[in-house]
Design a protein around this motif. Structure first.
Motif, short mmCIF file in Angstrom:
data_model
loop_
_atom_site.label_atom_id
_atom_site.label_comp_id
_atom_site.label_asym_id
_atom_site.label_seq_id
_atom_site.Cartn_x
_atom_site.Cartn_y
_atom_site.Cartn_z
N TYR A 15 9.14 6.65 1.54
CA TYR A 15 8.43 6.91 0.29
C TYR A 15 7.18 7.75 0.60
O TYR A 15 6.51 7.49 1.61
CB TYR A 15 8.04 5.58 -0.35
N PRO A 16 6.82 8.75 -0.19
CA PRO A 16 7.40 9.16 -1.47
C PRO A 16 8.49 10.23 -1.38
O PRO A 16 9.00 10.65 -2.40
CB PRO A 16 6.19 9.70 -2.23
N ALA A 17 8.83 10.68 -0.13
CA ALA A 17 9.90 11.67 -0.01
C ALA A 17 11.19 11.12 -0.62
O ALA A 17 11.96 11.85 -1.26
CB ALA A 17 10.10 12.04 1.45
N VAL A 18 11.42 9.83 -0.41
CA VAL A 18 12.50 9.12 -1.10
C VAL A 18 11.81 8.18 -2.09
O VAL A 18 11.28 7.14 -1.68
CB VAL A 18 13.39 8.34 -0.13
N PRO A 19 11.75 8.52 -3.37
CA PRO A 19 10.88 7.80 -4.32
C PRO A 19 11.51 6.52 -4.88
O PRO A 19 11.58 6.32 -6.08
CB PRO A 19 10.68 8.84 -5.42
N SER A 56 -6.25 2.02 -7.62
CA SER A 56 -6.73 3.12 -6.79
C SER A 56 -7.32 2.59 -5.50
O SER A 56 -7.62 1.39 -5.36
CB SER A 56 -7.78 3.94 -7.55
N ALA A 57 -7.52 3.49 -4.53
CA ALA A 57 -8.05 3.09 -3.23
C ALA A 57 -9.46 2.52 -3.33
O ALA A 57 -9.89 1.79 -2.43
CB ALA A 57 -8.02 4.28 -2.27
N ASP A 58 -10.18 2.83 -4.42
CA ASP A 58 -11.52 2.27 -4.59
C ASP A 58 -11.56 1.13 -5.61
O ASP A 58 -12.62 0.76 -6.09
CB ASP A 58 -12.52 3.37 -4.99
N GLY A 59 -10.40 0.56 -5.94
CA GLY A 59 -10.36 -0.67 -6.72
C GLY A 59 -10.35 -0.51 -8.22
O GLY A 59 -10.75 -1.44 -8.93
N VAL A 60 -9.85 0.59 -8.74
CA VAL A 60 -9.76 0.78 -10.19
C VAL A 60 -8.32 0.51 -10.63
O VAL A 60 -7.38 1.15 -10.15
CB VAL A 60 -10.19 2.20 -10.60
N PHE A 112 0.84 -1.20 0.00
CA PHE A 112 0.00 0.00 0.00
C PHE A 112 0.87 1.24 0.00
O PHE A 112 1.84 1.35 0.76
CB PHE A 112 -0.93 0.01 1.21
N LEU A 113 0.51 2.20 -0.86
CA LEU A 113 1.17 3.49 -0.89
C LEU A 113 0.57 4.39 0.20
O LEU A 113 -0.57 4.17 0.64
CB LEU A 113 1.00 4.15 -2.25
N PRO A 114 1.29 5.42 0.64
CA PRO A 114 0.75 6.30 1.69
C PRO A 114 -0.58 6.95 1.35
O PRO A 114 -1.35 7.29 2.25
CB PRO A 114 1.86 7.34 1.85
N ASP A 115 -0.88 7.14 0.05
CA ASP A 115 -2.14 7.78 -0.33
C ASP A 115 -3.30 6.79 -0.46
O ASP A 115 -4.39 7.16 -0.89
CB ASP A 115 -1.97 8.57 -1.63
N GLY A 116 -3.07 5.52 -0.08
CA GLY A 116 -4.14 4.53 -0.09
C GLY A 116 -4.19 3.67 -1.33
O GLY A 116 -4.95 2.69 -1.38
N ARG A 117 -3.43 4.00 -2.38
CA ARG A 117 -3.38 3.14 -3.56
C ARG A 117 -2.59 1.87 -3.28
O ARG A 117 -1.79 1.81 -2.35
CB ARG A 117 -2.74 3.89 -4.73
N ASP A 172 -7.44 0.93 5.59
CA ASP A 172 -8.81 0.83 6.09
C ASP A 172 -8.99 -0.30 7.10
O ASP A 172 -10.07 -0.50 7.63
CB ASP A 172 -9.79 0.65 4.93
N GLY A 173 -7.92 -1.07 7.35
CA GLY A 173 -7.99 -2.18 8.28
C GLY A 173 -8.45 -3.49 7.67
O GLY A 173 -8.44 -4.53 8.35
N ALA A 174 -8.86 -3.49 6.41
CA ALA A 174 -9.27 -4.72 5.74
C ALA A 174 -8.05 -5.56 5.38
O ALA A 174 -6.93 -5.05 5.27
CB ALA A 174 -10.07 -4.39 4.48
N ILE A 175 -8.26 -6.86 5.21
CA ILE A 175 -7.22 -7.77 4.74
C ILE A 175 -7.40 -7.96 3.24
O ILE A 175 -8.50 -8.28 2.78
CB ILE A 175 -7.28 -9.12 5.47
N TYR A 176 -6.33 -7.78 2.50
CA TYR A 176 -6.34 -7.94 1.04
C TYR A 176 -5.55 -9.20 0.68
O TYR A 176 -4.42 -9.39 1.15
CB TYR A 176 -5.76 -6.70 0.36
#
Length: 412
Positions: free
Chosen positions: A123-127, A89-93, A70-75, A379-383
């Motif tokens: 990351y992403p400050a150090v990309p 994306s965070a909503d599954g796209v 997971f990226l810090p922005d939720g992706r 979000d606390g879900a398991i993927y």
């Protein structure tokens, strides 16, 4: 553009001299394997539809999902073993354009391909994004650890940090391939023995081991053996790394020698110890020899572990401090499940007290087939990623649909 770090050939050029593997090991014949005891096995239960939880398809149209980060922005950043890193994306796209593709040079066969994926701790400050992949060299397949610098939202220049890691030429198995950053800021790398078992014994060879590097790709000064990337060894084919929240100890799942020397199975869960030998190929099971680290669980029949992950989020408090293990079995189908290992003994927090096998009914009916990648979302879900399209005996319904990522949440 590809650049090479000065330690890129470290895997082939370590010259540390002879290292003793533990008292008495010199007396053991090279191909003799000691059969230790099976550690106490807690109660096992099967849960095709675990009570109190629901499973939804988060995204599809993927192929052999091997790692989720997971990226810090939720992706989500997802490694597909044929050689792609995808963004979701965070909503599954699913982004149709890969963040990275090494399909033109990856060796995608057996258990090899693009396997490891990790983000720099800042990351992403150090990309910087780290990957492990198998490629074909003049001498055959090898594994490589590289760092890619993100530029404008895609992979930019590649810097090869460590090269020449073992990969099996026939079948592509036992590549290991996990990358994880620890709380110490160091990069931990799990490698396989490439079906050459004695490599796991050799401290001049980083096969069958857990390696430890700085984010820049150098050997940390406090590694157990000076100048050596090996942090722990004596492993066969570890596929996952996870730190237990309550103790900080590092767990792995390691594939046992099914089909070798009529041993069968002996897949195991091991608590890793830096500077220690973890048994393979000297022994299987728990031999009780103080020179080697015994597993806490050994599975006979086979239960080959894929990814491992401790759950520590607040969304599902009943799962906190439980270890989840994706089980990669392909025949018979009862080996395909998501294993939940519980640790409910306050006096001994690393002792397994119960095992639940989710998404399987014990009669060979697997709900989702082969599972591999595991991650806890913000979000606390398991993927959970499926790995049904890796060429391993898919059934008809699995062939009809692509691999996907499932999302586990509390039941409504």
């Amino acid at each position: 553009m590809t650049t090479f770090h000065p330690v890129k050939r470290l895997a082939l050029a370590l010259t540390l001299g002879s290292v003793l593997l533990g008292a008495g090991s010199a007396a053991i014949a090279q191909n003799e394997i000691i059969r230790g005891a099976i550690p106490p096995m807690p109660e096992i239960s099967y849960h095709p539809s675990p009570a109190g939880f629901q499973v939804d398809e988060f995204v599809s149209d993927l192929q052999v999902v091997w790692t989720i980060r997971f990226l810090p922005d939720g992706r989500l950043m997802v490694a597909e073993r044929p050689g792609r890193v995808r963004l979701i994306s965070a909503d599954g796209v699913l982004d149709p354009q890969p963040w990275l593709s090494v399909e033109d040079r990856v060796f995608f066969q057996g258990e090899s391909g693009l396997t490891g994926l990790a983000l720099h701790p800042d990351y992403p400050a150090v990309p910087w994004v780290y990957v492990m992949y198998t490629y074909i060299s003049d001498s055959g397949p090898l594994n490589r650890i590289s760092r890619f610098t993100e530029v404008n939202g895609r992979a930019g220049d590649e810097t090869v940090l460590l090269d020449g890691l073992a990969a099996q030429a026939r079948g592509g198995s036992h590549s290991g391939g996990t990358l994880q950053f620890g709380s110490d800021g160091m990069l931990y790398i799990a490698t396989g023995d490439a079906f050459e078992r004695q490599r796991s014994n050799d401290l001049n060879d980083p096969a069958g081991a857990v390696l430890r590097l700085t984010p820049e790709g150098t050997v940390p000064a406090d590694n157990p053996w000076p100048g050596n990337p090996i942090w722990a060894h004596g492993l066969r084919n570890p596929h996952g790394l996870a730190w237990q929240p309550s103790t900080g100890r590092l767990f792995t799942g390691d594939h046992g020698p099914t089909g070798e020397d009529q041993l069968m199975a002996h897949d195991r869960i091991v608590i890793l110890e830096g500077s220690r030998h973890h048994g393979w190929p000297i022994m299987v099971g728990a031999a009780g020899n103080p020179d080697y680290v015994d597993p806490i669980l050994t599975f006979v029949p086979s239960s080959p572990p894929g990814d491992v992950m401790f759950y520590s989020a607040d969304l599902m408090p009943s799962l906190q401090n439980d270890l989840f293990v994706s089980v990669l079995g392909f025949q018979p189908a009862e080996r395909q499940n998501l294993m939940r290992i519980r640790f409910q003994d306050p006096a001994n927090p690393t002792r397994p007290t119960a095992i639940e096998r989710w998404f399987n009914d014990e009669n060979g009916n697997s709900v989702y087939g082969r599972l591999r990648a595991l991650a806890t979302g913000p979000d606390g879900a398991i993927y959970v990623g499926t790995s049904n399209h890796d060429g391993r005996q898919m059934n008809a319904s699995q062939r009809e649909r692509p691999d996907r990522i499932l999302r586990i949440t509390p039941a409504n």
